[in-house]
Design a protein around this motif. Sequence first.
Motif, short mmCIF file in Angstrom:
data_model
loop_
_atom_site.label_atom_id
_atom_site.label_comp_id
_atom_site.label_asym_id
_atom_site.label_seq_id
_atom_site.Cartn_x
_atom_site.Cartn_y
_atom_site.Cartn_z
N SER A 95 0.12 -1.32 0.13
CA SER A 95 -0.15 -0.31 -0.08
C SER A 95 0.64 1.41 -0.16
N ALA A 96 0.22 2.84 -0.83
CA ALA A 96 1.40 3.79 -0.52
C ALA A 96 1.89 3.81 0.80
N ALA A 97 0.98 3.06 1.91
CA ALA A 97 1.73 3.97 2.91
C ALA A 97 2.34 2.94 3.53
N THR A 98 2.72 1.53 3.47
CA THR A 98 3.74 1.09 3.37
C THR A 98 5.07 1.11 2.58
N ILE A 99 4.49 1.35 1.33
CA ILE A 99 5.98 2.65 0.90
C ILE A 99 6.75 3.85 1.62
N ARG A 100 5.07 4.82 1.72
CA ARG A 100 5.54 5.16 2.61
C ARG A 100 6.84 5.43 3.92
N ARG A 101 6.19 4.70 4.31
CA ARG A 101 6.87 3.92 6.49
C ARG A 101 7.98 3.01 5.86
N ILE A 102 8.02 2.45 4.76
CA ILE A 102 9.64 2.26 4.31
C ILE A 102 10.40 2.71 4.13
N ILE A 103 10.15 3.57 3.05
CA ILE A 103 11.16 5.52 2.55
C ILE A 103 11.52 6.17 3.60
N ALA A 104 10.37 6.14 4.36
CA ALA A 104 10.83 7.14 5.85
C ALA A 104 11.66 6.72 5.58
N ALA A 105 11.81 5.69 5.94
CA ALA A 105 13.06 4.59 7.87
C ALA A 105 14.08 3.75 6.53
N VAL A 106 14.37 3.88 5.65
CA VAL A 106 15.57 4.02 4.98
C VAL A 106 16.74 4.56 5.13
N CYS A 107 17.87 4.63 5.07
CA CYS A 107 19.43 5.56 5.44
C CYS A 107 19.33 6.14 4.34
N PRO A 108 18.92 7.59 4.44
CA PRO A 108 19.18 7.93 2.74
C PRO A 108 20.72 7.91 2.90
N GLY A 109 21.60 7.83 3.45
CA GLY A 109 22.80 8.25 3.17
C GLY A 109 23.31 6.64 2.19
N GLY A 110 22.82 5.66 2.99
CA GLY A 110 23.54 4.42 2.20
C GLY A 110 22.44 3.84 1.34
N LEU A 111 21.77 5.01 1.16
CA LEU A 111 20.45 4.43 -0.34
C LEU A 111 21.04 5.29 -1.56
#
Length: 183
Positions: A95-111
């Motif tokens: 879902s859009a909520a799941t996608i939002r939660r996962i992207i928000a939790a991902v380390c932006p530096g590592g990504l």
Amino acid sequence: MCRQSATVCLVKLPALSGCSGLSLAERLVRLPDPRHRRGRRHPFVAVLLIASSAVMAGARSYAAIGQWARSAPQEALSRLGARLLISLNVRVAPSAATIRRIIAAVCPGGLADLTGSDPAGAESVAADDKSARGSRHGEVPAAHLLAAMTSDGRTLTQLRVPDKTNEITCFAALLAPFKPGWW
């Protein structure tokens, strides 16, 4: 995670060596999954691939990414590694909520490091900072990000600037994963 400080984010970076010839999916596997083990329904890499595919198709918001994921054909979801309901033999998009939660939790530096470019051969490297749009929640300030780019517009790396500091204090940490010989 990088939500607290840039130093923590850079400590947990995946190995950057050997990433140059890998596909996006092979690079994303090296990124640590920030979710707790309990309650995971969708594969971490699949969610990131679905989100990146939606953005490449023109999605500009989490709602648009979720809409793209819901309307994606089964073959596309299969190639992206979406969850399979074995009983119905159907791929289910997050879902859009799941996608939002996962992207928000991902380390932006590592990504950014995994999806970024190699600075070798670049004429110059520039640094720029921005506040991430839509990242402010109540009293929590917006995420302030510092990125390094080559002269031809390729992003090398990115990290979150800790609250109550500025980007100047994080500049050395931004370039730390790369060999000191090129800068």
